[in-house]
Design a protein around this motif. Structure first.
Motif, short mmCIF file in Angstrom:
data_model
loop_
_atom_site.label_atom_id
_atom_site.label_comp_id
_atom_site.label_asym_id
_atom_site.label_seq_id
_atom_site.Cartn_x
_atom_site.Cartn_y
_atom_site.Cartn_z
N GLU A 90 0.83 -1.19 0.00
CA GLU A 90 0.00 0.00 0.00
C GLU A 90 0.88 1.25 0.00
N THR A 91 0.53 2.20 -0.87
CA THR A 91 1.24 3.47 -0.91
C THR A 91 0.83 4.31 0.30
N HIS A 92 1.83 4.89 0.96
CA HIS A 92 1.59 5.76 2.10
C HIS A 92 2.04 7.16 1.74
N CYS A 93 1.42 8.15 2.34
CA CYS A 93 1.85 9.52 2.11
C CYS A 93 1.52 10.40 3.30
N ILE A 94 2.19 11.53 3.36
CA ILE A 94 2.05 12.48 4.45
C ILE A 94 0.84 13.39 4.21
N TYR A 95 0.37 13.48 2.99
CA TYR A 95 -0.62 14.48 2.60
C TYR A 95 -2.03 14.13 3.06
N GLU A 96 -2.87 15.16 3.19
CA GLU A 96 -4.23 15.00 3.70
C GLU A 96 -5.08 14.07 2.85
N ALA A 97 -4.80 14.02 1.54
CA ALA A 97 -5.59 13.17 0.64
C ALA A 97 -5.44 11.69 0.99
N CYS A 98 -4.38 11.33 1.68
CA CYS A 98 -4.17 9.95 2.08
C CYS A 98 -4.82 9.71 3.42
N GLY A 99 -5.39 8.55 3.59
CA GLY A 99 -6.05 8.26 4.85
C GLY A 99 -6.52 6.82 4.87
N PHE A 100 -7.45 6.54 5.75
CA PHE A 100 -7.96 5.19 5.94
C PHE A 100 -9.34 5.07 5.30
N GLU A 101 -9.66 3.88 4.81
CA GLU A 101 -10.91 3.63 4.10
C GLU A 101 -11.89 2.86 5.00
N ALA A 102 -13.18 3.04 4.75
CA ALA A 102 -14.21 2.29 5.47
C ALA A 102 -13.97 0.80 5.28
N GLY A 103 -14.08 0.03 6.37
CA GLY A 103 -13.86 -1.40 6.33
C GLY A 103 -12.42 -1.83 6.56
N GLN A 104 -11.50 -0.88 6.52
CA GLN A 104 -10.08 -1.19 6.71
C GLN A 104 -9.78 -1.54 8.17
N ILE A 105 -9.00 -2.60 8.37
CA ILE A 105 -8.53 -2.95 9.71
C ILE A 105 -7.26 -2.15 9.97
N VAL A 106 -7.24 -1.43 11.10
CA VAL A 106 -6.10 -0.60 11.46
C VAL A 106 -5.65 -0.96 12.88
N TYR A 107 -4.44 -0.54 13.21
CA TYR A 107 -3.86 -0.83 14.52
C TYR A 107 -3.49 0.47 15.20
N LEU A 108 -3.61 0.51 16.51
CA LEU A 108 -3.28 1.73 17.25
C LEU A 108 -1.78 1.95 17.30
N PHE A 109 -1.34 3.11 16.85
CA PHE A 109 0.05 3.53 16.96
C PHE A 109 0.28 4.17 18.33
N GLY A 110 -0.73 4.87 18.80
CA GLY A 110 -0.66 5.50 20.12
C GLY A 110 -0.92 4.48 21.22
N ASP A 111 -0.50 4.81 22.43
CA ASP A 111 -0.77 3.96 23.58
C ASP A 111 -1.72 4.71 24.51
N HIS A 112 -2.57 3.99 25.20
CA HIS A 112 -3.59 4.59 26.07
C HIS A 112 -4.47 5.55 25.25
N VAL A 113 -4.88 5.10 24.07
CA VAL A 113 -5.69 5.92 23.16
C VAL A 113 -7.13 5.93 23.66
N GLN A 114 -7.70 7.11 23.68
CA GLN A 114 -9.07 7.26 24.16
C GLN A 114 -10.06 7.15 23.00
N LEU A 115 -10.87 6.10 23.07
CA LEU A 115 -11.97 5.91 22.13
C LEU A 115 -13.08 6.83 22.63
N ARG A 116 -13.48 7.79 21.78
CA ARG A 116 -14.39 8.84 22.23
C ARG A 116 -15.79 8.69 21.62
N GLU A 117 -16.74 9.27 22.34
CA GLU A 117 -18.15 9.23 21.92
C GLU A 117 -18.41 10.09 20.68
N ALA A 118 -17.66 11.18 20.53
CA ALA A 118 -17.83 12.10 19.41
C ALA A 118 -16.44 12.50 18.88
N PRO A 119 -16.37 13.06 17.66
CA PRO A 119 -15.08 13.40 17.06
C PRO A 119 -14.49 14.72 17.56
#
Length: 186
Positions: A4-33
């Motif tokens: 998969e091509t990766h990039c720093i730019y805003e146009a790059c991101g994650f897609e619906a249905g994609q399995i991702v892994y937490l890079f951060g530790d003690h990440v807070q899953l929040r009720e709203a964005p």
């Protein structure tokens, strides 16, 4: 497997249905964005989530603007900032490496967190010559004293973009940069 091509730019991101892994530790899953919304659960580094959608709200983190993503964690839906999600996960000889991004001024960095079995991690920061790249595990290529080779392959699509890449060897569970190749065309 297709890389998969990766990039720093805003146009790059994650897609619906994609399995991702937490890079951060003690990440807070929040009720709203937002960073002020109720915390539903605190999650450890490396935990997997499923992306449901990208939200328009964003927040600056490690020098880059990242959107919030609606995700599913074991049936719990909530929001996580995109900068806390690994852009990729690679496992080499039993060692898991998670990859993130950062930017300082005009300098772009690949952040690598190598997870240890005891829950601790070691972080390495590598300055990128090009913000578009592929991450490829190349095996050992017949070298006997290493666990594996990781290649950061720059994608130079325009004249003046830096091509080439960086080679890292994994030895005794640690990634070590061994070569940086560069090519710029007119």
């Amino acid at each position: 497997a297709q890389e998969e091509t990766h990039c720093i730019y805003e146009a790059c991101g994650f897609e619906a249905g994609q399995i991702v892994y937490l890079f951060g530790d003690h990440v807070q899953l929040r009720e709203a964005p937002t960073t002020e919304s109720k915390v539903l659960k605190t999650l450890p580094m490396g935990m997997h989530l499923v992306v449901q959608e990208r939200h328009e709200n964003s927040w600056r983190y490690k020098g880059l603007d990242h959107h919030f993503y609606k995700v599913d964690y074991k049936g719990i839906e909530g929001y996580v900032l995109g900068g806390l999600l690994a852009i990729e996960k690679k496992t080499i000889n039993g060692i898991t490496h998670l990859f993130g991004q950062a930017k300082t001024g005009d300098k772009e960095y690949l952040l690598i967190r190598s997870l240890k079995g005891d829950g601790h991690f070691k972080e390495k920061s590598i300055r990128l010559g090009n913000g578009q790249f592929l991450l490829t595990h190349l095996g050992t290529k017949g070298l006997t004293d290493i666990d594996g080779i990781l290649h950061i392959d720059y994608i130079a699509e325009d004249c003046g973009d830096e091509g080439g890449g960086i080679y890292l060897f994994q030895e005794e569970g640690q990634l070590r940069q061994v070569a940086r190749l560069s090519q710029v065309s007119d």
